[in-house]
Design a protein around this motif. Structure first.
Motif, PDB file in Angstrom:
ATOM      1  N   CYS A   1      37.758 -68.471  70.870  1.00 11.54           N
ATOM      2  CA  CYS A   1      38.474 -67.799  69.730  1.00 11.54           C
ATOM      3  C   CYS A   1      39.400 -66.709  70.279  1.00 11.54           C
ATOM      4  O   CYS A   1      38.445 -66.371  70.933  1.00 11.54           O
ATOM      5  CB  CYS A   1      36.711 -67.631  69.763  1.00 11.54           C
ATOM      6  SG  CYS A   1      37.260 -65.744  68.253  1.00 11.54           S
TER       7      CYS A   1
ATOM      8  N   HIS B   1      35.620 -65.917  63.306  1.00 12.78           N
ATOM      9  CA  HIS B   1      34.358 -64.480  64.151  1.00 12.78           C
ATOM     10  C   HIS B   1      35.386 -63.352  63.150  1.00 12.78           C
ATOM     11  O   HIS B   1      36.294 -62.573  62.594  1.00 12.78           O
ATOM     12  CB  HIS B   1      35.993 -64.190  64.984  1.00 12.78           C
ATOM     13  CG  HIS B   1      35.881 -62.967  65.363  1.00 12.78           C
ATOM     14  ND1 HIS B   1      35.418 -63.118  67.731  1.00 12.78           N
ATOM     15  CD2 HIS B   1      34.556 -61.619  66.089  1.00 12.78           C
ATOM     16  CE1 HIS B   1      34.858 -62.503  67.914  1.00 12.78           C
ATOM     17  NE2 HIS B   1      34.734 -61.091  66.763  1.00 12.78           N
TER      18      HIS B   1
ATOM     19  N   HIS C   1      30.629 -61.557  68.743  1.00 10.98           N
ATOM     20  CA  HIS C   1      31.156 -63.451  68.900  1.00 10.98           C
ATOM     21  C   HIS C   1      30.365 -63.365  67.392  1.00 10.98           C
ATOM     22  O   HIS C   1      29.081 -63.811  67.500  1.00 10.98           O
ATOM     23  CB  HIS C   1      31.349 -64.286  69.051  1.00 10.98           C
ATOM     24  CG  HIS C   1      32.308 -65.752  67.896  1.00 10.98           C
ATOM     25  ND1 HIS C   1      33.270 -65.717  67.210  1.00 10.98           N
ATOM     26  CD2 HIS C   1      31.122 -66.714  68.067  1.00 10.98           C
ATOM     27  CE1 HIS C   1      33.226 -66.799  67.137  1.00 10.98           C
ATOM     28  NE2 HIS C   1      32.183 -67.481  66.697  1.00 10.98           N
TER      29      HIS C   1
ATOM     30  N   PHE D   1      39.927 -64.228  68.609  1.00 10.62           N
ATOM     31  CA  PHE D   1      39.369 -63.109  68.468  1.00 10.62           C
ATOM     32  C   PHE D   1      38.746 -62.578  69.673  1.00 10.62           C
ATOM     33  O   PHE D   1      38.623 -61.016  69.876  1.00 10.62           O
ATOM     34  CB  PHE D   1      39.182 -62.890  66.988  1.00 10.62           C
ATOM     35  CG  PHE D   1      39.312 -62.349  65.388  1.00 10.62           C
ATOM     36  CD1 PHE D   1      41.602 -62.493  65.912  1.00 10.62           C
ATOM     37  CD2 PHE D   1      39.540 -62.046  64.403  1.00 10.62           C
ATOM     38  CE1 PHE D   1      41.750 -62.303  64.740  1.00 10.62           C
ATOM     39  CE2 PHE D   1      40.446 -61.813  63.064  1.00 10.62           C
ATOM     40  CZ  PHE D   1      41.811 -62.456  63.648  1.00 10.62           C
ATOM     41  N   CYS D   2      37.866 -63.110  69.647  1.00  6.68           N
ATOM     42  CA  CYS D   2      37.201 -62.787  71.069  1.00  6.68           C
ATOM     43  C   CYS D   2      37.970 -62.303  72.320  1.00  6.68           C
ATOM     44  O   CYS D   2      37.880 -61.520  73.370  1.00  6.68           O
ATOM     45  CB  CYS D   2      36.050 -64.135  71.248  1.00  6.68           C
ATOM     46  SG  CYS D   2      35.057 -64.044  70.354  1.00  6.68           S
TER      47      CYS D   2
END
Ligand code: 5GP
Ligand code: ZN
Length: 118
Positions: free
Chosen positions: A8, A102, A50, A10-11
């Motif tokens: 992900c 996310h 998340h 944004f993770c």
């Protein structure tokens, strides 16, 4: 299932794998400038943990969702957007324009916004 942290976007920003222009961070929340700003101020406020979409939010997430909104308002105040006004947006699902799965609040400010939105 693969850990979302690995795939992900944004993770990966939250854990420092990918750089972003951060405007705020603590142990639960991160805020950074959008790479493709739609207004003079365009900040994304995300939980470090998340959560894919607003539709995935459960009662257990009440505190973090509240923190995201409160943090967005605090950043707006810090950036002196509060006197003129600003907009918070959460796109949920593809038809609404969500492209990163996310959860994130868009904080938009520094110009006048139309209504209804596109
Ligand atoms: P959505 O369309 O899911 O509501 O919003 C995703 C936002 O993430 C978009 O406004 C897009 O410009 C932003 N974005 C996509 N990739 C990156 C990136 O690598 N870095 C940053 N800072 N923003 C990104
Ligand atoms: Zn994620």
């Amino acid at each position: 299932m693969t850990n979302p942290t690995e795939r992900c976007l944004f993770c990966r920003i939250a854990n420092g794998d990918i750089n972003a222009r951060k405007v705020y961070e603590d142990d639960k929340v991160l805020a950074f400038e959008d790479i493709n700003p739609q207004s003079p101020t365009h900040v994304l406020v995300i939980p470090r943990r998340h959560i894919a979409t607003l539709d995935d939010v459960t009662e257990a997430d009440t505190l973090i969702v509240g923190e995201l909104v409160r943090r967005a308002a605090a950043i707006a105040r810090d950036q002196h957007l509060n006197s003129e006004g600003y907009r918070l947006v959460v796109n949920c699902g593809e038809a609404a324009g969500q492209t990163v799965f996310h959860i994130h609040i868009h904080l938009l400010g520094g110009r006048t916004f139309g209504w209804p939105p596109g």
